[in-house]
Design a protein around this motif. Structure first.
Motif, PDB file in Angstrom:
ATOM      1  N   LYS A  87       0.843  -1.190   0.000  1.00 42.05           N
ATOM      2  CA  LYS A  87       0.000   0.000   0.000  1.00 42.05           C
ATOM      3  C   LYS A  87       0.880   1.242   0.000  1.00 42.05           C
ATOM      4  N   ALA A  88       2.007   1.123   0.737  1.00 44.10           N
ATOM      5  CA  ALA A  88       2.860   2.294   0.918  1.00 44.10           C
ATOM      6  C   ALA A  88       3.610   2.668  -0.352  1.00 44.10           C
ATOM      7  N   ASN A  89       3.902   1.653  -1.197  1.00 37.85           N
ATOM      8  CA  ASN A  89       4.753   1.939  -2.352  1.00 37.85           C
ATOM      9  C   ASN A  89       4.173   3.013  -3.258  1.00 37.85           C
ATOM     10  N   VAL A  90       2.938   2.821  -3.704  1.00 40.54           N
ATOM     11  CA  VAL A  90       2.371   3.770  -4.659  1.00 40.54           C
ATOM     12  C   VAL A  90       2.082   5.117  -3.993  1.00 40.54           C
ATOM     13  N   ARG A  91       1.711   5.060  -2.694  1.00 44.62           N
ATOM     14  CA  ARG A  91       1.457   6.309  -1.998  1.00 44.62           C
ATOM     15  C   ARG A  91       2.740   7.115  -1.814  1.00 44.62           C
ATOM     16  N   THR A  92       3.867   6.390  -1.750  1.00 44.18           N
ATOM     17  CA  THR A  92       5.154   7.076  -1.703  1.00 44.18           C
ATOM     18  C   THR A  92       5.400   7.776  -3.041  1.00 44.18           C
ATOM     19  N   THR A  93       5.119   7.041  -4.122  1.00 41.06           N
ATOM     20  CA  THR A  93       5.297   7.648  -5.451  1.00 41.06           C
ATOM     21  C   THR A  93       4.464   8.909  -5.562  1.00 41.06           C
ATOM     22  N   GLY A 145       6.838  16.366  -3.005  1.00 43.77           N
ATOM     23  CA  GLY A 145       8.092  16.673  -2.319  1.00 43.77           C
ATOM     24  C   GLY A 145       8.710  15.436  -1.680  1.00 43.77           C
ATOM     25  N   LEU A 146       9.898  15.655  -1.140  1.00 44.10           N
ATOM     26  CA  LEU A 146      10.682  14.539  -0.604  1.00 44.10           C
ATOM     27  C   LEU A 146      10.208  14.120   0.781  1.00 44.10           C
ATOM     28  N   GLY A 147       9.856  15.125   1.609  1.00 39.83           N
ATOM     29  CA  GLY A 147       9.571  14.855   3.021  1.00 39.83           C
ATOM     30  C   GLY A 147       8.440  13.890   3.240  1.00 39.83           C
ATOM     31  N   LYS A 148       7.300  14.144   2.570  1.00 44.73           N
ATOM     32  CA  LYS A 148       6.145  13.288   2.764  1.00 44.73           C
ATOM     33  C   LYS A 148       6.418  11.889   2.235  1.00 44.73           C
ATOM     34  N   ALA A 149       7.175  11.849   1.107  1.00 47.47           N
ATOM     35  CA  ALA A 149       7.482  10.543   0.504  1.00 47.47           C
ATOM     36  C   ALA A 149       8.263   9.679   1.491  1.00 47.47           C
ATOM     37  N   LEU A 150       9.273  10.272   2.111  1.00 47.97           N
ATOM     38  CA  LEU A 150      10.052   9.512   3.093  1.00 47.97           C
ATOM     39  C   LEU A 150       9.155   9.073   4.244  1.00 47.97           C
ATOM     40  N   PRO A 175       6.379  12.387 -14.418  1.00 49.08           N
ATOM     41  CA  PRO A 175       7.448  13.339 -14.730  1.00 49.08           C
ATOM     42  C   PRO A 175       8.775  12.951 -14.070  1.00 49.08           C
ATOM     43  N   LYS A 176       9.843  13.499 -14.685  1.00 51.33           N
ATOM     44  CA  LYS A 176      11.185  13.071 -14.283  1.00 51.33           C
ATOM     45  C   LYS A 176      11.493  13.338 -12.819  1.00 51.33           C
ATOM     46  N   GLU A 177      11.031  14.487 -12.286  1.00 46.97           N
ATOM     47  CA  GLU A 177      11.475  14.824 -10.930  1.00 46.97           C
ATOM     48  C   GLU A 177      10.861  13.904  -9.878  1.00 46.97           C
ATOM     49  N   VAL A 178       9.765  13.218 -10.247  1.00 48.19           N
ATOM     50  CA  VAL A 178       9.212  12.231  -9.310  1.00 48.19           C
ATOM     51  C   VAL A 178      10.198  11.087  -9.168  1.00 48.19           C
TER      52      VAL A 178
END
Lengths: 718, 718
Positions: free
Chosen positions: A107-113, A119-124, A457-460
């Motif tokens: 579940k976490a994988n796609v939500r991380t994407t 931004g970086l913070g929420k993804a981590l 997009p690339k920055e993701v």
């Protein structure tokens, strides 16, 4: 007082499980993203559950058969048929932890994407939250299961503490069985899917591994979860409960001493490991709150912060727990022990784990001297890349072994065999956050794959790559930690084995012991070869299935033909008809069939290694005697640890040598980029290193612990 | 009676030396061939002697220093400063054997080529005669040196048998020191020259390794002699004398028994190994007469015939010798032994050596299932070739280890620790012919290289290739035999170590011993990494020198430019001026500089491994105690044997996987030839396997024996 503590332990387990529940609910509430992303994530989740279902089917048969055997064996004096219950519960807890961890990871994988789009913070935060569910799930179920069973058995009428612990040992055997399937089977699955997806690309269809047309691509992403989440979780669950039980066995030995007295009905040395584990849950939870990163920040620092704070608090807490629970000083078999000595032993365990992790990072991290030497040797071709990688792997065993040897002597000096066992518990006390950091890696790896497949997009992809790069480093360190803890756990169980059989000496001068040492030392070589060959065979099955799909699924055949005819052209240059044909193939690949094939192959391939691991202690123990079995265990532990470190580090070094070419690397004044000859050589090394670090190396952890547990289980009969 | 036997032993050594003299004279009398062939052979011979000179220079310094140390240490009770004499003589004998063997090998090579211009039979005869000089030289000097010294020391006034043997042990240490230099240094030299010559071809100048323009080509051919003749000779010399001395130490222990009586002044158990070795000389000589092949015959059968006849006669002779010399039955430390039991132990040793050789042939021979699996996996690229080769190497450890373990238990069952030691002697009794068969290989290898360099007709190369192919197989079997005998020798010395220190138990439950096991197990990994890295560095030195020569020697620069401008054209199509330029370069390359560079590099590179091998037993023994040293020895023996078998067999399997493409090979219905992608993948595997089987693997043999000998030497002090 003892009774109160016994009641408190399962309670801490429940705290951990409450944490996992809160975290997993939070993760589920996060936004999934686009519809395409959701579909890909569902595919991966379905694939993961398909693997687990197939694995649990075979597992249940195994567990039932062994439980019956154990129940029958438990009918003798000093044990009880309830040992079968311990076994079943150990298996269930390990399997459940793996299940929960996988479910939340997928579940976490796609939500991380999705979070990485902003931004970086929420993804981590999301990726790490997913990892922490695995981490705290393992320690929670371990403490709950062990603590709960101990409570239950302690309440049985007329049961001595020795009987309680003997019956409890079955829990460790249950955990080890699941670890065998999850780590060995999972490891074979992971690599077969990886290699299959790779080779499909190169040899069959010219499509890269993360391409939606590649039927094996989902299996590949599932493999990340299977190997590095569930497999690592089961491995550490096995070490975690194994070290605790081994310590409990040795702690019970103190109780036969006249003059042994404490505030815990004499159970202090037995309860200490459980107490430390319980407090470790709290320190791990506290540590997780410190894992945060700002935009442009360094995820590595955030993860390190969490780990160090946990370790620091744990150390302080340990001092007070040990001082409070154990007597200040006592004598056993003529040797004087002290609570302060036990504290030093725990400290030694914690420090060793840390140091081994740091050394692993030196030998495998990007840009370090050893990895750079591999990069340099890649200029002269694949063969020199391989030779230098093997050399780095071999030489990387030196310092960790010296650390382990020193830890063994030091821990024993301070607190005897009990010290060695409690050092293992100390090393594993922060498994909660350690495993969270480990499991975070595959989640960010998946997130990157999903970003690729959903054509974001690339920055993701750049953000997820940043998270993933850190994940590779933590994976390597985590593997070093797993090996170190496996070694100490095996030794703790070995010490428990000797105490149970009543043997005080295993004499190398006895040729049976020497023969046992030789055969034991050979087993890791045999095991490694079997798992590596298994990957090859399972990958072949995968490739055959992919060929079949390209032939028999019309949409795929058409799309492949269109791709080949348009080779070299950007997609914008294609004709409209061609583009339509290509898009029509989206989702037509039968991903789940690939998952099924790979699953069946990996489970089929792990049967022989599993039989060898379980039967060799039994054959040697009953055929040659307890002393010979001791030699066998020593041999497999020594060679197993060495081979595990060698293979794991060689694989990690090769992997990062390849990665150094991503941005281009300066070798003796000349720049080499991705696609250069030197880079191609590192790809060969990385491909060789993959089964080393993901299949063969980790399976050796299991080998040595499983054999030690089996020896402990049959010990009363020898 | 004992005195008579003592006098007889050196006499057998002289018989062996007489044989070598006769054979080497015969070889020298054979026709050299064309003038060009003679020049090439002289270059190789000069290069080989240059290596030996440089090696002996460093060796002398080492030997003098250590001799002084030993002389000083010998001044204590129970020993004598004459132990320095034993040491020096052991070193001299080993060095002399290597020198004689190399000198005759570098004469035999070109004469083999010349004989191959006529037919196969004479060529085999010359090559094998050259090999037999090495073989009988080693056993002759071993028996002469040991027997002579024993005679000398036995005559010393007031020396007990224990003192005689203690002083004699220095001979084994001397042999081990030379083995270190010859096998490790020689192994590094061999591979550095090989790799350097290869890479020069590929990376630098586009010329193949056997091309006369290649300055490294002579060093490459010298390397065959250095590694596989002198190096193997020194290795087996060390095992040969080490096993004999170990058995003598254990035999002396029986003499303290009341009631021990025989016809040899009580010395029967001490003299038995020398007696067996002496008889082994005769059986080896007899066996050599059966190595003959007709035109169109199979050289493999001829060599096998010789070995089996020797073994058969040896077995029968052993029965009578043992029955005659030893008492029918005696008791020692409460255990009853019998002469029949000793015979069984010897038989077990002989049989194990044979079986390990057969198993090695299965895992490495052309066309066998394991090698075919590597060939198959080469279709999918270099990485899968590497993975399957590593897997074959690892799995090939299983059966030899089980054979060894069974041999240990069996030999001990029949005759205690003495049985294990005498089994080693049994395995090594036919070293004469075994080494002759081994050393035959590099001579035929050289012969092929000379045929190439002298541009002889195709059928000459075909005949030498036939001899060489057999040579590869015998080399692999010989390596298996070397490892097996090294393991048993190490164990014999280990048993002697325990007897000398008076330790009766080395208890794994003691954490010092466990730590010793771990560190000991790690040493082979460290040693392997150091030797493999050494090859890389030494090869780099070689390449730099070649670059320098191409820049600074005008004739070479011109010839290289001419070659490049005429790329793709047959030489007949060149202009006359170009051809003249090319021929003017013949012999202009400074071959001896390359040899010097490679020699210096290899000796420099082996200093660190040598220091580690000698100092670790000393550090552990004096720092941790005799028990911990016992653990260290056990650890290094177990892991060393495993790593040696693994690397040696992986290398051999990769080598023959590549060779299978020479005539083309059918893989799943499709033919693949030399130059195909699959073949290129096997070239990568072969390049990785080279340092495995020629440098790293063999150096481990030395590691475990040298450490055992050092432990035995310092044992009286612990």
């Amino acid at each position: 007082m003892g009774q109160n503590l016994i009641y408190a332990v399962p309670f801490f387990g429940l705290i951990a499980l409450a944490y996992t529940f809160i975290k997993s609910s939070w993760v589920s509430k996060q936004d999934v993203g686009t519809e395409k992303m959701g579909r890909i994530a569902d595919n991966i989740a379905d694939g993961a559950m398909a693997f687990l279902r197939a694995e649990y089917k075979v597992l249940s048969i195994f567990v039932i058969c062994v439980a019956l055997l154990m129940g029958w064996s438990g009918m003798q004096e000093g044990s009880s048929p309830l040992v079968a219950l311990s076994f079943i519960l150990g298996a269930i807890c390990s399997a459940l932890a793996g299940f929960i961890g996988m479910k939340v990871a997928t579940k976490a994988n796609v939500r991380t994407t999705n979070a990485a789009r902003e931004g970086l913070g929420k993804a981590l935060e999301i990726a790490f939250a997913g990892g922490s569910v695995m981490g705290l799930g393992v320690v929670g179920l371990g403490v709950l299961g062990l603590g709960g069973l101990f409570l239950f058995y302690s309440g049985m009428d007329g049961w001595s503490i020795d009987k309680v612990i003997t019956v409890l040992t079955g829990f460790s055997f249950g955990a080890s069985s699941i670890a065998l399937f999850a780590r060995v089977g999972g490891g074979i699955y992971t690599k077969a899917a990886d290699v299959g997806a790779d080779l499909v690309g190169k040899v069959e269809a010219g499509i890269p591994e993360d391409h939606p047309l590649n039927p094996a691509t989902i299996a590949d992403n599932v493999g990340d979860n299977v190997g590095d989440v569930a497999g690592m979780g089961a491995d550490l669950f096995e070490s975690y409960v194994g070290s605790i039980i081994g310590t409990m066995v040795l702690g019970a030995a103190f109780m036969s001493n006249p003059g042994w007295a404490d505030q815990f009905d004499g159970l202090s040395a037995v309860l200490l490991p459980l107490a430390l584990a319980s407090v470790g849950i709290i320190t791990s939870i506290v540590g997780t709150f410190f894992v945060k990163v700002k935009e442009g920040g360094d995820p590595q620092k955030a993860l390190n912060m969490g780990e160090f704070i946990s370790a620091g608090i744990m150390l302080i807490a340990t001092f007070f727990i040990v001082k409070t629970m154990l007597p200040a000083e006592w004598t056993h078999n003529g040797i004087t022990y002290g609570s302060l000595g036990v504290f030093w032993a725990v400290l030694i365990g914690l420090a060793s784990g840390l140091l081994i992790g740091i050394v692993t990072e030196y030998y495998t991290g990007t840009g370090t001297k050893p990895v750079l030497s591999i990069v340099k040797q890649s200029v002269t071709g694949a063969a020199t890349n391989i030779i230098s990688g093997l050399g780095v792997g071999m030489i990387s065993t030196a310092i960790p072994i010296i650390i382990l040897a020193a830890a063994i002597i030091g821990a024993h000096h301070f607190a005897g065999l009990y010290g060695i066992a409690i050092a293992a518990v100390g090393m594993l006390s922060n498994t909660g956050i350690q495993l969270a950091v480990d499991a975070y890696g595959p989640i960010s790896d998946n997130a990157g794959g999903i970003a690729e497949m959903a054509e974001l997009p690339k920055e993701v992809r750049q953000r997820t790559d940043k998270l993933d790069a850190v994940g590779n480093t933590t994976a390597a360190i985590g593997k070093g930690f797993a090996i170190g803890s496996a070694a100490l756990t095996a030794l703790a169980l070995f010490a428990a084995f000797m105490t149970t059989t009543g043997i005080t000496e295993i004499n190398i001068a006895n040729p049976k012991v020497m023969a046992g040492l030789l055969v034991g030392g050979m087993l890791p070589f045999l095991f490694s070869a079997l798992s590596m060959n298994a990957v090859g065979r399972a990958a072949m099955d995968m490739i055959k299935e992919v060929r079949r799909q390209f032939k028999e699924i019309p949409a795929l055949t058409a799309a492949l033909a269109v791709m080949k005819s348009n080779e070299g052209k950007e997609m914008s240059q294609w004709s409209d008809a061609d583009r339509k044909t290509f898009e029509a193939a989206d989702g037509k690949a039968d991903y789940s069939k690939c998952v099924e094939i790979s699953t069946r192959a990996s489970i089929r391939e792990m049967i022989l290694p599993g039989i060898i691991a379980v039967s060799s202690p039994v054959i040697v123990g009953f055929g040659g005697g307890a002393e010979m079995l001791g030699g066998l265990l020593a041999g497999v532990t020594v060679c197993g640890v060495l081979m595990a470190i060698f293979q794991s580090n060689a694989g990690g070094a090769w992997d990062n040598a390849k990665k150094m070419f991503e941005e281009g690397v300066d070798i003796d004044g000349k720049m080499h980029y991705k696609g250069s000859d030197a880079h191609k050589a590192t790809v060969v090394g990385d491909t060789v290193g993959d089964p080393f670090k993901d299949t063969s190396g980790p399976s050796l952890n299991i080998l040595l612990k499983l054999m030690s547990v089996v020896a402990l289980v049959i010990a009363p009969f020898l």
